[in-house]
Write a protein that holds these residues in place. Structure first.
Motif, mmCIF file in Angstrom:
data_model
loop_
_atom_site.group_PDB
_atom_site.id
_atom_site.type_symbol
_atom_site.label_atom_id
_atom_site.label_comp_id
_atom_site.label_asym_id
_atom_site.label_seq_id
_atom_site.Cartn_x
_atom_site.Cartn_y
_atom_site.Cartn_z
ATOM 1 N N GLY A 31 32.614 10.768 2.653
ATOM 2 C CA GLY A 31 32.398 12.196 2.446
ATOM 3 C C GLY A 31 32.772 13.016 3.652
ATOM 4 O O GLY A 31 33.848 13.621 3.708
ATOM 5 N N SER A 32 31.932 13.006 4.667
ATOM 6 C CA SER A 32 32.119 13.878 5.820
ATOM 7 C C SER A 32 33.381 13.551 6.619
ATOM 8 O O SER A 32 34.207 14.433 6.881
ATOM 9 C CB SER A 32 30.890 13.794 6.730
ATOM 10 N N ALA A 33 33.549 12.298 7.034
ATOM 11 C CA ALA A 33 34.693 11.950 7.893
ATOM 12 C C ALA A 33 36.019 12.124 7.169
ATOM 13 O O ALA A 33 36.971 12.699 7.708
ATOM 14 C CB ALA A 33 34.548 10.517 8.396
ATOM 15 N N LEU A 34 36.101 11.635 5.917
ATOM 16 C CA LEU A 34 37.379 11.708 5.201
ATOM 17 C C LEU A 34 37.741 13.134 4.809
ATOM 18 O O LEU A 34 38.915 13.509 4.789
ATOM 19 C CB LEU A 34 37.329 10.814 3.953
ATOM 20 N N SER A 35 36.738 13.969 4.510
ATOM 21 C CA SER A 35 37.034 15.357 4.144
ATOM 22 C C SER A 35 37.511 16.165 5.343
ATOM 23 O O SER A 35 38.143 17.210 5.187
ATOM 24 C CB SER A 35 35.802 16.028 3.518
ATOM 25 N N GLY A 36 37.209 15.678 6.559
ATOM 26 C CA GLY A 36 37.739 16.315 7.763
ATOM 27 C C GLY A 36 39.072 15.700 8.166
ATOM 28 O O GLY A 36 40.073 16.386 8.290
ATOM 29 N N ASP A 37 39.057 14.372 8.358
ATOM 30 C CA ASP A 37 40.282 13.614 8.691
ATOM 31 C C ASP A 37 41.064 14.297 9.822
ATOM 32 O O ASP A 37 42.270 14.528 9.721
ATOM 33 C CB ASP A 37 41.151 13.459 7.441
ATOM 34 N N PHE A 38 40.376 14.587 10.918
ATOM 35 C CA PHE A 38 40.983 15.354 12.000
ATOM 36 C C PHE A 38 41.948 14.550 12.860
ATOM 37 O O PHE A 38 42.798 15.127 13.542
ATOM 38 C CB PHE A 38 39.889 15.941 12.910
ATOM 39 N N PHE A 39 41.847 13.220 12.846
ATOM 40 C CA PHE A 39 42.664 12.404 13.736
ATOM 41 C C PHE A 39 43.874 11.804 13.018
ATOM 42 O O PHE A 39 45.010 11.966 13.451
ATOM 43 C CB PHE A 39 41.804 11.312 14.370
ATOM 44 N N ILE A 40 43.641 11.103 11.916
ATOM 45 C CA ILE A 40 44.765 10.537 11.150
ATOM 46 C C ILE A 40 45.533 11.644 10.428
ATOM 47 O O ILE A 40 46.751 11.592 10.314
ATOM 48 C CB ILE A 40 44.246 9.487 10.151
ATOM 49 N N GLN A 41 44.811 12.643 9.908
ATOM 50 C CA GLN A 41 45.379 13.849 9.298
ATOM 51 C C GLN A 41 46.170 13.581 8.017
ATOM 52 O O GLN A 41 47.050 14.347 7.652
ATOM 53 C CB GLN A 41 46.250 14.604 10.308
ATOM 54 N N GLY A 42 45.814 12.493 7.327
ATOM 55 C CA GLY A 42 46.468 12.223 6.051
ATOM 56 C C GLY A 42 46.082 13.228 4.987
ATOM 57 O O GLY A 42 46.918 13.696 4.215
ATOM 58 N N VAL A 43 44.792 13.576 4.939
ATOM 59 C CA VAL A 43 44.305 14.519 3.926
ATOM 60 C C VAL A 43 44.856 15.926 4.153
ATOM 61 O O VAL A 43 45.497 16.498 3.259
ATOM 62 C CB VAL A 43 42.757 14.535 3.898
ATOM 63 N N PRO A 44 44.656 16.546 5.330
ATOM 64 C CA PRO A 44 45.136 17.925 5.501
ATOM 65 C C PRO A 44 46.652 18.053 5.480
ATOM 66 O O PRO A 44 47.174 19.108 5.113
ATOM 67 C CB PRO A 44 44.568 18.330 6.865
ATOM 68 N N SER A 45 47.376 16.986 5.833
ATOM 69 C CA SER A 45 48.838 17.085 5.848
ATOM 70 C C SER A 45 49.393 17.240 4.437
ATOM 71 O O SER A 45 50.390 17.945 4.225
ATOM 72 C CB SER A 45 49.456 15.866 6.530
ATOM 73 N N VAL A 46 48.746 16.592 3.450
ATOM 74 C CA VAL A 46 49.192 16.717 2.048
ATOM 75 C C VAL A 46 48.977 18.144 1.562
ATOM 76 O O VAL A 46 49.864 18.759 0.958
ATOM 77 C CB VAL A 46 48.441 15.715 1.144
ATOM 78 N N THR A 47 47.792 18.680 1.827
ATOM 79 C CA THR A 47 47.475 20.050 1.395
ATOM 80 C C THR A 47 48.354 21.063 2.119
ATOM 81 O O THR A 47 48.882 22.001 1.494
ATOM 82 C CB THR A 47 45.994 20.365 1.673
ATOM 83 N N ALA A 48 48.509 20.894 3.417
ATOM 84 C CA ALA A 48 49.292 21.847 4.219
ATOM 85 C C ALA A 48 50.748 21.881 3.783
ATOM 86 O O ALA A 48 51.393 22.940 3.812
ATOM 87 C CB ALA A 48 49.195 21.477 5.698
ATOM 88 N N LYS A 49 51.272 20.744 3.371
ATOM 89 C CA LYS A 49 52.670 20.682 2.951
ATOM 90 C C LYS A 49 52.913 21.551 1.722
ATOM 91 O O LYS A 49 53.895 22.304 1.655
ATOM 92 C CB LYS A 49 53.061 19.236 2.663
#
Length: 450
Positions: A157-175
């Protein structure tokens, strides 16, 4: 505009029926199989083809889940080998003085799970946490259900929804949103912080209330005294900890991510398994028995999940095309997009839409499947209303992960249930209220900041 076909309606009705049965606490595998056949018949109008699609859906689901099944099976096999030589007692002994109350265990294990998940992602992290620390945690007054829920909340929940280091989650959305990943991460901080903090605090009080009258795990203490500890167990214990510590360091330094990180953990588990077997009599047969036991446990855990996921994977465009063919649609995605076109637009409704789309797409059990959609919708809404697109996208992204990433969907929590023997429905029931409150708080802060 997305066209809603009869197949979309069939899929939606199937989901509604499945969730009614879930609320009634009935098994849903039969309904998922019927749902696949119904969708296949609606799409192809061919009985023979529909029967083929049923098999293909199960095959594709198994293929998508295979790496998770494999790593979990190997971790289980390694854990049982360590357990038989008493290495688990040696490894966990130093933690006993810190993990001596449920409250301390909650924060120490939770923050450790979050930290590891930031750098490894949650699935490998839960393997490490579960294999090494379950003994001391249970002795501190925790039970298996509370422990399993704890690692899902902090990790998936918390760590994966942030994903500040690997950045797999936000990179998909940002693209799909068309902005730099760093900008999206910065915008997401208040929504992520409020959602995570509210969920964790409520979950803490729920957990402490459940454990209030619970006695320490005497069974675990009794087993410790009865276990045979080999002289080599101390060396193997130290080597095991060093192995996983080095794995963690290499993953961070060499930027080993995703499947490669899982492979490194899995390979290390096999080596530790071999070392734990060699010190025992008849070690050649021991290796076979440990691996067989691990894979039997893994398959036993995942067999129903493969069938359930086979239905929900039809909601995602890529897997739907693999199963049905090029004429298939992303049925869940399309329903979410259709809904977005039929609601009046203001900052309250578009934020609510992001929340609902995140929930809807998260039903597939994959927190990632809805990320392109929430990014695209945020771009459209922001252009129409002149609001902060990255902040709006953050709410949808965080909702996708909290719902589908592994906290409140039974078939998404299997990496945890395979390590910690707990019924997935029980984890979901424990997590549901805190996560819902957390997401509502995330929605409120999003509306206030838009």
């Amino acid at each position: 505009m997305v066209g809603i076909t009869s197949t979309h309606i069939v899929y939606l009705i199937s989901i509604i029926v499945i969730f009614i049965f879930m609320l009634l606490r009935k098994d849903i595998i039969f309904l998922c199989i019927l749902g696949i056949l119904a969708v296949a018949m609606s799409q192809t109008k061919n009985i023979l083809k529909s029967v083929e699609i049923l098999y293909t859906a199960i095959f594709v689901s198994g293929k998508e889940l295979w790496q998770v099944i494999l790593i979990i099976s190997l971790i289980i096999a390694m854990s049982r080998a360590l357990d038989d030589i008493g290495a688990d007692v040696v490894i966990t002994k130093p933690f006993l003085r810190f993990l001596n109350t449920p409250s301390k265990s909650f924060w120490i294990i939770g923050l450790m799970m979050m930290l590891l998940s930031f750098f490894l992602w949650p699935s490998p992290a839960v393997g490490l946490i579960g294999a090494v620390l379950i003994g001391p945690v249970l002795k501190s007054g925790f039970d298996e259900l509370s422990f399993a829920s704890l690692v899902t909340i902090f990790g998936f929940g918390s760590a994966l929804s942030g994903d500040f280091f690997i950045q797999g989650v936000p990179s998909v959305t940002a693209k799909t949103l068309g902005i730099p990943t760093s900008k999206l991460i910065l915008s997401s901080l208040p929504v992520w912080g409020v959602t995570s903090l509210a969920t964790i605090i409520i979950f803490y009080f729920v957990t402490m209330k459940k454990l209030k009258n619970k006695k320490n795990n005497d069974k675990a203490d009794n087993n410790v005294g009865k276990k045979k500890i080999y002289k080599e167990s101390y060396i193997i214990s130290i080597v095991s900890v060093i192995f996983f510590a080095v794995d963690t360091f290499l993953m961070y330094v060499l930027k080993i991510r995703g499947n490669a990180a899982t492979a490194l953990i899995g390979g290390s588990a096999v080596i530790i398994l071999l070392a734990s077997s060699i010190v025992q009599k008849d070690f050649l047969n021991k290796v076979r028995e440990y691996l067989k036991s691990g894979f039997l446990s893994g398959i036993r855990t995942f067999a129903p999940i493969i069938l359930i996921s086979a239905f929900f994977f039809l909601g995602e465009l890529t897997t739907a095309k693999q199963v049905i063919g090029p004429e298939a649609k992303g049925y869940l995605m399309d329903l979410g997009l259709y809904l977005s076109k039929h609601i009046p637009l203001n900052k309250y409704t578009v934020a609510l839409m992001q929340l609902l789309v995140g929930v809807l797409t998260g039903l597939s059990g994959s927190g990632f499947s809805g990320l392109p959609l929430v990014g695209a919708l945020s771009k459209t809404f922001a252009h129409t209303l002149n609001i902060n697109s990255s902040l709006l996208a953050s709410l949808g992204e965080i909702t996708c992960i909290w719902v589908g990433g592994g906290t409140i969907i039974p078939w998404s929590v299997v990496p945890v249930t395979a390590i910690i023997k707990v019924d997935p429905d029980s984890i979901v029931k424990r997590n549901l209220f805190p996560v819902i409150i957390g997401l509502i708080c995330g929605y409120i802060v999003t509306v206030l900041l838009l």
